[in-house]
Enzyme design. Structure first.
Site, PDB file in Angstrom:
ATOM      1  N   HIS A  69      29.195  22.122  80.144  1.00  0.00           N
ATOM      2  CA  HIS A  69      30.020  20.924  79.962  1.00  0.00           C
ATOM      3  C   HIS A  69      29.241  19.862  79.187  1.00  0.00           C
ATOM      4  O   HIS A  69      29.779  19.238  78.253  1.00  0.00           O
ATOM      5  CB  HIS A  69      30.438  20.393  81.339  1.00  0.00           C
ATOM      6  CG  HIS A  69      31.040  19.023  81.325  1.00  0.00           C
ATOM      7  ND1 HIS A  69      32.406  18.796  81.381  1.00  0.00           N
ATOM      8  CD2 HIS A  69      30.462  17.787  81.268  1.00  0.00           C
ATOM      9  CE1 HIS A  69      32.632  17.492  81.360  1.00  0.00           C
ATOM     10  NE2 HIS A  69      31.474  16.859  81.292  1.00  0.00           N
ATOM     11  N   GLU A  70      27.992  19.651  79.552  1.00  0.00           N
ATOM     12  CA  GLU A  70      27.190  18.626  78.862  1.00  0.00           C
ATOM     13  C   GLU A  70      26.914  19.016  77.416  1.00  0.00           C
ATOM     14  O   GLU A  70      26.916  18.169  76.514  1.00  0.00           O
ATOM     15  CB  GLU A  70      25.880  18.388  79.626  1.00  0.00           C
ATOM     16  CG  GLU A  70      26.051  17.883  81.050  1.00  0.00           C
ATOM     17  CD  GLU A  70      26.926  16.644  81.137  1.00  0.00           C
ATOM     18  OE1 GLU A  70      26.973  15.862  80.174  1.00  0.00           O
ATOM     19  OE2 GLU A  70      27.583  16.465  82.177  1.00  0.00           O
ATOM     20  N   HIS A 129      29.846  18.098  75.336  1.00  0.00           N
ATOM     21  CA  HIS A 129      29.817  16.686  74.942  1.00  0.00           C
ATOM     22  C   HIS A 129      28.970  16.500  73.676  1.00  0.00           C
ATOM     23  O   HIS A 129      29.347  15.756  72.763  1.00  0.00           O
ATOM     24  CB  HIS A 129      29.216  15.835  76.064  1.00  0.00           C
ATOM     25  CG  HIS A 129      30.204  15.377  77.089  1.00  0.00           C
ATOM     26  ND1 HIS A 129      31.397  14.758  76.758  1.00  0.00           N
ATOM     27  CD2 HIS A 129      30.174  15.428  78.448  1.00  0.00           C
ATOM     28  CE1 HIS A 129      32.048  14.454  77.860  1.00  0.00           C
ATOM     29  NE2 HIS A 129      31.346  14.854  78.896  1.00  0.00           N
ATOM     30  N   GLU A 154      36.418  13.635  78.650  1.00  0.00           N
ATOM     31  CA  GLU A 154      36.021  14.507  79.762  1.00  0.00           C
ATOM     32  C   GLU A 154      36.857  15.790  79.788  1.00  0.00           C
ATOM     33  O   GLU A 154      36.331  16.880  80.033  1.00  0.00           O
ATOM     34  CB  GLU A 154      36.147  13.772  81.096  1.00  0.00           C
ATOM     35  CG  GLU A 154      35.031  12.774  81.374  1.00  0.00           C
ATOM     36  CD  GLU A 154      33.646  13.395  81.321  1.00  0.00           C
ATOM     37  OE1 GLU A 154      33.425  14.461  81.929  1.00  0.00           O
ATOM     38  OE2 GLU A 154      32.779  12.824  80.639  1.00  0.00           O
TER      39      GLU A 154
END
Length: 284
Positions: free
Chosen positions: A132-133, A136, A203
């Site tokens: 997930h990071e 980003h 998100e």
């Protein structure tokens, strides 16, 4: 993906327009120009220094393959799967389970995880979080969030300036003081709402992108469920001291809640989990 990017673009345009409006109220066209130049200078500084500043706020410690082999090799494997440069990896000594990414672009990025999240999650779940990071970073959300946060802070500073020193219209006449006070109160609020809306939109994209990178949407869904339950009663002291950084985390780290969904820095965790579960079902 395109829908959220379109929404993000509109929100960024709105915060820039708000910035220019306050500048115009303070000093007409000249004030607008000076306000935009001021905001641009702040963004240039933030572009080059925001990652170092945030990591310093959290007293993050850089690790490597020797000091944190499991985390480091996990990030390396995911970065390779995503066809991305290897980011710097940091550990934050906080009990609250959380993680974030920072950096101006994929070539100058860092990911950070708390010791709390590494204790709470199993390997598969932590891998979902780090994917997930990395999403980003790949989507350049770290740059978007930095710009929106910087502009929101600059708007608050300009609004306070307008209260103390007043404003002038195009002919040089003083602006109605009541109007000045209203702008000073409402402009920072509007900027904050826009900033939070940008954060919520990004998100969802990072959840989807992280699921693609890891190839395991349910791992992130399980991680979000566990983090949400565990983090609620556990303060994160660095985030409490620097609430403007809350939007960077995978789960809102602040102990206090807003009075409305408008004040949420993150989407509802239940909705994020439901989307990930639907994505996993579609892959089956």
């Amino acid at each position: 993906m395109s829908n959220n990017w379109f929404k993000t673009t509109l929100l960024m345009a709105a915060i820039v327009a708000l910035f220019g409006t306050i500048g115009a109220m303070i000093g007409g066209k000249v004030g607008m120009l000076l306000a935009l130049l001021f905001g641009g200078a702040m963004n240039v500084w933030a572009y080059w220094n925001s990652d170092k500043m945030v990591l310093r706020m959290y007293n993050a410690q850089e690790v490597d393959a020797h000091s944190a082999p499991e985390l480091y090799h996990m990030v390396a494997e995911l970065a390779q799967r995503a066809n991305m440069p290897m980011p710097r990896v940091y550990v934050i000594h906080e009990d609250q389970p959380n993680a974030f990414a920072t950096g101006r672009n994929p070539e100058n990025a860092a990911v950070a995880a708390t010791t709390g999240i590494m204790r709470l999650l199993d390997y598969r779940e932590l891998r979902g979080v780090m994917a997930h990071e990395l999403a980003h970073v790949k989507h350049r959300d770290t740059l978007i969030s930095t710009i929106s946060a910087t502009m929101a802070g600059a708007i608050s500073a300009l609004a306070n300036f307008a209260v103390f020193f007043g404003g002038r219209d195009e002919e040089g006449h003083p602006v109605n003081p009541i109007a000045g006070i209203l702008v000073a109160l409402l402009a920072p609020l509007a900027a904050t709402l826009i900033q939070m809306a940008i954060s919520r939109a990004r998100e969802f994209e990072a959840d989807r992108g992280g699921a693609e990178i890891s190839g395991d949407p349910l791992a992130l869904a399980n991680a979000l469920y566990k983090i949400e339950r565990y983090a609620q009663g556990l303060p994160m002291y660095a985030a409490e001291a620097h609430p403007e950084t809350a939007q960077m985390m995978i789960i809102n780290p602040l102990s206090g809640g807003g009075v409305s969904g408008l004040f949420r820095t993150h989407p509802h965790t239940e909705e994020r989990i439901a989307r990930l579960q639907a994505l996993a079902a579609g892959r089956a």
